[in-house]
Design a protein around this motif. Structure first.
Motif, PDB file in Angstrom:
ATOM      1  N   VAL A   1      26.078 -20.813  46.153  1.00 26.14           N
ATOM      2  CA  VAL A   1      24.922 -20.786  47.049  1.00 26.14           C
ATOM      3  C   VAL A   1      23.617 -21.261  46.417  1.00 26.14           C
ATOM      4  O   VAL A   1      22.653 -21.533  47.134  1.00 26.14           O
ATOM      5  N   SER A   2      23.550 -21.369  45.097  1.00 21.42           N
ATOM      6  CA  SER A   2      22.267 -21.600  44.442  1.00 21.42           C
ATOM      7  C   SER A   2      22.157 -23.011  43.881  1.00 21.42           C
ATOM      8  O   SER A   2      23.070 -23.824  43.974  1.00 21.42           O
ATOM      9  N   SER A   3      21.010 -23.271  43.283  1.00 18.39           N
ATOM     10  CA  SER A   3      20.784 -24.548  42.607  1.00 18.39           C
ATOM     11  C   SER A   3      21.034 -24.419  41.111  1.00 18.39           C
ATOM     12  O   SER A   3      20.368 -25.066  40.298  1.00 18.39           O
ATOM     13  N   GLY A   4      21.975 -23.566  40.754  1.00 17.03           N
ATOM     14  CA  GLY A   4      22.360 -23.422  39.362  1.00 17.03           C
ATOM     15  C   GLY A   4      22.075 -22.059  38.770  1.00 17.03           C
ATOM     16  O   GLY A   4      22.702 -21.663  37.792  1.00 17.03           O
ATOM     17  N   CYS A   5      21.117 -21.330  39.354  1.00 19.85           N
ATOM     18  CA  CYS A   5      20.822 -19.996  38.852  1.00 19.85           C
ATOM     19  C   CYS A   5      21.915 -19.016  39.276  1.00 19.85           C
ATOM     20  O   CYS A   5      22.690 -19.278  40.188  1.00 19.85           O
ATOM     21  N   ILE A   6      21.960 -17.884  38.592  1.00 24.57           N
ATOM     22  CA  ILE A   6      22.934 -16.834  38.874  1.00 24.57           C
ATOM     23  C   ILE A   6      22.206 -15.703  39.587  1.00 24.57           C
ATOM     24  O   ILE A   6      21.260 -15.135  39.048  1.00 24.57           O
TER      25      ILE A   6
ATOM     26  N   ARG B   1      11.383 -32.204  45.691  1.00 27.79           N
ATOM     27  CA  ARG B   1      11.715 -33.534  46.219  1.00 27.79           C
ATOM     28  C   ARG B   1      12.859 -33.454  47.225  1.00 27.79           C
ATOM     29  O   ARG B   1      12.890 -34.196  48.215  1.00 27.79           O
ATOM     30  N   ARG B   2      13.799 -32.537  46.986  1.00 29.73           N
ATOM     31  CA  ARG B   2      14.907 -32.372  47.924  1.00 29.73           C
ATOM     32  C   ARG B   2      14.478 -31.640  49.183  1.00 29.73           C
ATOM     33  O   ARG B   2      14.989 -31.890  50.271  1.00 29.73           O
ATOM     34  N   GLU B   3      13.536 -30.707  49.003  1.00 28.60           N
ATOM     35  CA  GLU B   3      13.066 -29.893  50.113  1.00 28.60           C
ATOM     36  C   GLU B   3      11.536 -29.901  50.124  1.00 28.60           C
ATOM     37  O   GLU B   3      10.891 -28.983  49.619  1.00 28.60           O
TER      38      GLU B   3
END
Length: 205
Positions: free
Chosen positions: A177-182, A126-128
């Protein structure tokens, strides 16, 4: 004179060993980032000289009550520690979530995958909207956002949606830099993958 020279050399070596195991800098794996073939994929060499030394894989002194095999992630320092025991840990540089995507808590490694398929979650699509083409999954490869390996995190028996994974974007390590992941460099996630078992405890601070 010869004996004196030997003693000086020993003293220098001892100093190097001690300093190489401090909490601020450890025993680095200087040849860990070369090109390699992995399951048919040609991983390119990482220009390690362009990466801050603190974000290169290294063994460091690390005091904790957590048992060996536990993963402890410090999102502010951008470090992931794998507890080795005897006051030591393997430390890796990481990239973490952007503002609004940071999280903390305790989870465990549910399962692991080599060269995983990446499926963007619906909120991300939805964001991209351009990512909708990967709703059925993006095939593994050198440009796949999950990189060479992924460890899938679970909490209370459910998939958290968060991953510890590789990235081809080595320059992003040390950033938000991420959407929550490492994320880790591909050569580092391969190393971590081999050391960590499903069920391992993961602590994110």
């Amino acid at each position: 004179m010869r004996g004196k020279g030997i003693l000086i050399a020993v003293a220098i070596a001892a100093t190097a060993i001690v300093s190489g195991c401090s909490t601020t800098g450890g025993t680095a794996f200087v040849n860990a980032y070369g090109a390699k073939n992995d399951s048919g994929y040609a991983l390119p060499k990482i220009p390690v000289s362009k990466i801050d030394r603190q974000f290169r894989r290294q063994v460091v002194s690390y005091e904790t009550k957590q048992r060996p095999g536990t993963i402890i992630i410090d999102t502010s320092a951008k470090h992931l520690h794998l507890v080795l025991g005897d006051g030591k840990a393997m430390r890796y540089g990481i990239g973490v979530g952007r503002e609004g995507f940071l999280w903390k808590g305790t989870a465990k490694v549910g399962w692991k995958r080599e060269w995983p398929t990446w499926t963007p979650p619906e909120p991300m699509i939805r964001r991209e909207p351009d990512l909708a083409k990967y709703r059925g999954g993006m095939k593994p490869g050198l440009n796949n956002p999950l990189g060479a390996r992924a460890l899938y995190l679970m909490r209370n028996g459910r998939d958290t949606g968060y991953r510890l994974h590789g990235t081809p974007e080595w320059w992003s390590i040390g950033g938000n830099v991420s959407s929550g992941c490492i994320r880790l460099m591909n050569q580092d996630i391969i190393d971590l993958y081999e050391r960590v078992k499903p069920g391992a405890k993961v602590i994110v601070t």
